[in-house]
Design a protein around this motif. Structure first.
Motif, PDB file in Angstrom:
ATOM      1  N   UNK A   1       0.841  -1.197   0.000  1.00 15.51           N
ATOM      2  CA  UNK A   1       0.000   0.000   0.000  1.00 15.51           C
ATOM      3  C   UNK A   1       0.881   1.253   0.000  1.00 15.51           C
ATOM      4  N   UNK A   2       1.921   1.232   0.817  1.00 18.26           N
ATOM      5  CA  UNK A   2       2.865   2.352   0.838  1.00 18.26           C
ATOM      6  C   UNK A   2       3.540   2.511  -0.524  1.00 18.26           C
ATOM      7  N   UNK A   3       3.958   1.379  -1.089  1.00 17.66           N
ATOM      8  CA  UNK A   3       4.656   1.410  -2.377  1.00 17.66           C
ATOM      9  C   UNK A   3       3.739   1.949  -3.479  1.00 17.66           C
ATOM     10  N   UNK A   4       2.478   1.511  -3.493  1.00 19.79           N
ATOM     11  CA  UNK A   4       1.519   1.998  -4.490  1.00 19.79           C
ATOM     12  C   UNK A   4       1.243   3.492  -4.319  1.00 19.79           C
ATOM     13  N   UNK A   5       1.136   3.948  -3.061  1.00 21.38           N
ATOM     14  CA  UNK A   5       0.870   5.368  -2.805  1.00 21.38           C
ATOM     15  C   UNK A   5       2.061   6.223  -3.237  1.00 21.38           C
ATOM     16  N   UNK A   6       3.262   5.749  -2.982  1.00 25.97           N
ATOM     17  CA  UNK A   6       4.467   6.446  -3.442  1.00 25.97           C
ATOM     18  C   UNK A   6       4.491   6.517  -4.970  1.00 25.97           C
ATOM     19  N   UNK A   7       4.144   5.405  -5.614  1.00 24.19           N
ATOM     20  CA  UNK A   7       4.091   5.362  -7.084  1.00 24.19           C
ATOM     21  C   UNK A   7       3.117   6.420  -7.614  1.00 24.19           C
ATOM     22  N   UNK A   8       1.944   6.513  -6.978  1.00 25.77           N
ATOM     23  CA  UNK A   8       0.942   7.501  -7.388  1.00 25.77           C
ATOM     24  C   UNK A   8       1.479   8.917  -7.186  1.00 25.77           C
ATOM     25  N   UNK A   9       2.140   9.159  -6.050  1.00 23.89           N
ATOM     26  CA  UNK A   9       2.681  10.494  -5.752  1.00 23.89           C
ATOM     27  C   UNK A   9       3.747  10.887  -6.782  1.00 23.89           C
ATOM     28  N   UNK A  10       4.576   9.931  -7.163  1.00 22.47           N
ATOM     29  CA  UNK A  10       5.620  10.223  -8.150  1.00 22.47           C
ATOM     30  C   UNK A  10       5.000  10.529  -9.522  1.00 22.47           C
ATOM     31  N   UNK A  11       3.952   9.795  -9.875  1.00 22.41           N
ATOM     32  CA  UNK A  11       3.232  10.062 -11.125  1.00 22.41           C
ATOM     33  C   UNK A  11       2.632  11.462 -11.114  1.00 22.41           C
TER      34      UNK A  11
END
Length: 285
Positions: A269-279
């Motif tokens: 969940x953390x990794x996916x949220x970071x991915x979204x933030x970077x996008x």
């Protein structure tokens, strides 16, 4: 027999996410933001959301939980989701399941903007997963794949049996395995002879919510067993869907419960949220 230690790996991933989040903030001024919708008083849901909040704090994320009463209307939840879809500080939106019976869960999950769907439940992301394209993948099956990668378990050509066909775990798990070139069988509550499928499998992955569903005579010597189930035993212990004590000695690898797949779900969940933030940070450059 080797234990696949999700607790240790999740800690390692979390530390990597925290470092990346700090770098993102320095580079763009952006802090990854996660919003959670929590409806009702289900103790398990409250416990999960509490763990997610603590993980966000450790990783340096901004997080907010919208707690709503059991009697909340469909319209009120929809308005909250729409508000979060438009909030530039929110990168990920998570609707904690299950929801009360009067709420249309499918409609709510479809309302979450696909680029903020860090749970990977939106049909858009489900379709991208099915076709092998990049998107957001449900956290639990994604965590299992991270365990395979960490322990250098090659899935190519392996016979894998997935026990349980939910949209949250079973189906996306099967798609990920298929994309990794495994040969995949999905079993479920209507499967006639479960043992006939599991006893010859190289990998058995079970998330059915049934204590001791997978017994010693249902797996072959050297099998890899991934226990995705989490149940409260009559004596209060947390246990999985596998008769661990008797199955483990036959396995080449096995996940314990607790300490296996569970911690990986929150790490993803953390990794996916970071991915979204970077996008989102890239889009605003």
């Amino acid at each position: 027999m080797q234990i696949l230690d999700g607790k240790a790996l999740s800690k390692k991933i979390e530390e990597g996410v925290a470092t990346a989040a700090s770098e993102l903030k320095e580079r763009t001024g952006r802090v990854p933001g996660l919003a959670v919708i929590l409806v009702g008083n289900d103790p398990a849901s409250h416990a999960y959301v509490g763990m997610k909040k603590k993980a966000c704090d450790r990783a340096g994320f901004y997080s907010v939980t919208h707690e709503m009463p059991e009697t909340i209307s469909q319209e009120a939840i929809e308005q909250t989701i729409e508000m979060m879809n438009g909030n530039p500080n929110i990168d990920g939106i998570l609707v904690q399941l299950p929801l009360p019976p009067h709420i249309d869960t499918t409609r709510l999950l479809e309302l979450v903007a696909p680029h903020k769907d860090v749970d990977g439940f939106h049909p858009y992301n489900a379709g991208r997963l099915m076709t092998g394209l990049d998107g957001f993948v449900p956290c639990t099956p994604l965590g299992v794949m991270e365990l395979f990668a960490e322990y250098e378990i090659d899935l190519t050509g392996k016979d894998a049996v997935v026990v349980g066909a939910s949209n949250i775990v079973g189906k996306p798990m099967a798609a990920l395995l298929l994309n990794a070139n495994a040969t995949v069988t999905i079993t479920h509550i209507h499967t006639k002879d479960l043992k006939a499928h599991t006893q010859n499998a190289d990998i058995v992955l079970v998330g059915a919510g049934v204590i001791n569903l997978i017994k010693e005579d249902m797996v072959k010597e050297g099998a890899i067993v991934i226990d995705i189930g989490i149940n409260r035993a009559p004596d209060g212990r947390l246990v999985g869907d596998v008769d661990y004590e008797n199955v483990a000695p036959k396995c080449s690898y096995i996940t314990p419960v607790p300490g296996g797949v569970g911690p990986m779900t929150i790490a993803m969940l953390l990794k996916n949220t970071l991915k979204a933030a970077e996008m989102h940070a890239q889009e605003r450059q």
